[in-house]
Design an enzyme around this catalytic site. Sequence first.
Site, mmCIF file in Angstrom:
data_model
loop_
_atom_site.group_PDB
_atom_site.id
_atom_site.type_symbol
_atom_site.label_atom_id
_atom_site.label_comp_id
_atom_site.label_asym_id
_atom_site.label_seq_id
_atom_site.Cartn_x
_atom_site.Cartn_y
_atom_site.Cartn_z
ATOM 1 N N CYS A 117 0.144 -7.922 4.732
ATOM 2 C CA CYS A 117 -0.749 -9.036 5.069
ATOM 3 C C CYS A 117 -0.831 -9.235 6.585
ATOM 4 C CB CYS A 117 -0.348 -10.292 4.318
ATOM 5 S SG CYS A 117 -1.734 -11.409 4.055
ATOM 6 N N HIS A 224 -0.081 -8.471 -1.307
ATOM 7 C CA HIS A 224 1.339 -8.834 -1.319
ATOM 8 C C HIS A 224 2.099 -8.111 -2.418
ATOM 9 C CE1 HIS A 224 1.478 -12.014 1.704
ATOM 10 N NE2 HIS A 224 0.191 -12.065 1.457
ATOM 11 N N GLU A 226 5.225 -7.505 -2.360
ATOM 12 C CA GLU A 226 6.588 -8.046 -2.485
ATOM 13 C C GLU A 226 6.692 -9.093 -3.590
ATOM 14 O OE1 GLU A 226 4.414 -9.211 -0.406
ATOM 15 O OE2 GLU A 226 4.673 -11.390 -0.453
HETATM 16 N N1 LIG Z 1 -2.461 -15.712 8.450
HETATM 17 C C1 LIG Z 1 -3.100 -14.453 8.149
HETATM 18 C C2 LIG Z 1 -2.169 -13.601 7.307
HETATM 19 C C3 LIG Z 1 -2.026 -14.186 5.928
HETATM 20 C C4 LIG Z 1 -0.692 -13.952 5.276
HETATM 21 O O1 LIG Z 1 0.153 -13.167 5.705
HETATM 22 N N2 LIG Z 1 -0.521 -14.721 4.202
HETATM 23 C C5 LIG Z 1 0.681 -14.721 3.437
HETATM 24 C C6 LIG Z 1 1.496 -15.971 3.709
HETATM 25 C C7 LIG Z 1 2.493 -16.233 2.619
HETATM 26 C C8 LIG Z 1 3.324 -14.997 2.228
HETATM 27 O O2 LIG Z 1 3.937 -14.361 3.132
HETATM 28 O O3 LIG Z 1 3.367 -14.671 1.035
HETATM 29 C C9 LIG Z 1 -4.422 -14.660 7.417
HETATM 30 O O4 LIG Z 1 -4.643 -15.793 6.925
HETATM 31 O O5 LIG Z 1 -5.196 -13.703 7.312
#
Ligand SMILES: N[C@@H](CCC(=O)NCCCC(=O)O)C(=O)O
Length: 256
Positions: A117, A224, A226
């Site tokens: 992400c 995601h 994970e």
């Molecule tokens: N802020 C960026 C990246 C989004 C992101 O990494 N969201 C996941 C947050 C929660 C998690 O780590 O599961 C965007 O909004 O593009």
Amino acid sequence: MSMVYIFNKPWVGVILCQQQLGPHPGLTVQQKYLDAIVAAGAVPVPLVHQLGVDEQSLDAMLARLDGILLTGSYSNMEPHHYGETGEEAHTDKGRDRLSLRLIAAAQTMKMPLFGICRGFQEMVVASGGSLHRRLHETGLFAEHRENKELPLEQQYAPAHSITPVAGGVLARLAGDAELNVNSLHMQGAKSTGPGVQVEATAPDGLVEAISFVNHPFALGVQWHPEWQSRENPLSRALFDGFVAACHDYAGQRSRG
Ligand SMILES: N[C@@H](CCC(=O)NCCCC(=O)O)C(=O)O
């Protein structure tokens, strides 16, 4: 490979995020990233932001690592990193600085790198690309944000398909048939730089995964894996592929 190493587990550096802990600034990581690394057979090592301003300490840490995981984060990269001006509401300067140094080191050292992400977005930017800052305002893409009002199970549920590019790293790990992934992001890849292979796209054309060419394992994904990483075949394949690459790197390192 030495017998000693066979019974060891690769050490994977996991970047942290700045977070206010009561009156104190803190550095944190969500447990699901650590659980995914442990479940895949590696040892997570926290990477504090101070490493981004202390070259000797960073070099000492990198000499002991076998891979790097760049996690997701609710913060956004500062836009000056990709040639834009203006402010972002929620940023993390220390994370940006360290992540860009880690990506450069992983490229130079051919150390396995897995970006998720925000980590994917950092890989895009570090390799000369740029970001759409608010996908939902471009009129070009479907909705990629999660509904934060919903329970986590629903926020991290599959949201759209991706199509792996035939012959790429992702297709090698997971096959090139269409796959369903979750989606929790406001920003996304606008352009990719040289040395980057697009690995998958969403139905609306948004780039959802990249890899660095001429690198044994440098994969970034916008979704995601994970989340419940062992229960999803795609997620398991990604983490197992990443940790296998870390084992290979560690073996080469131990042979000197
Ligand atoms: N802020 C960026 C990246 C989004 C992101 O990494 N969201 C996941 C947050 C929660 C998690 O780590 O599961 C965007 O909004 O593009």
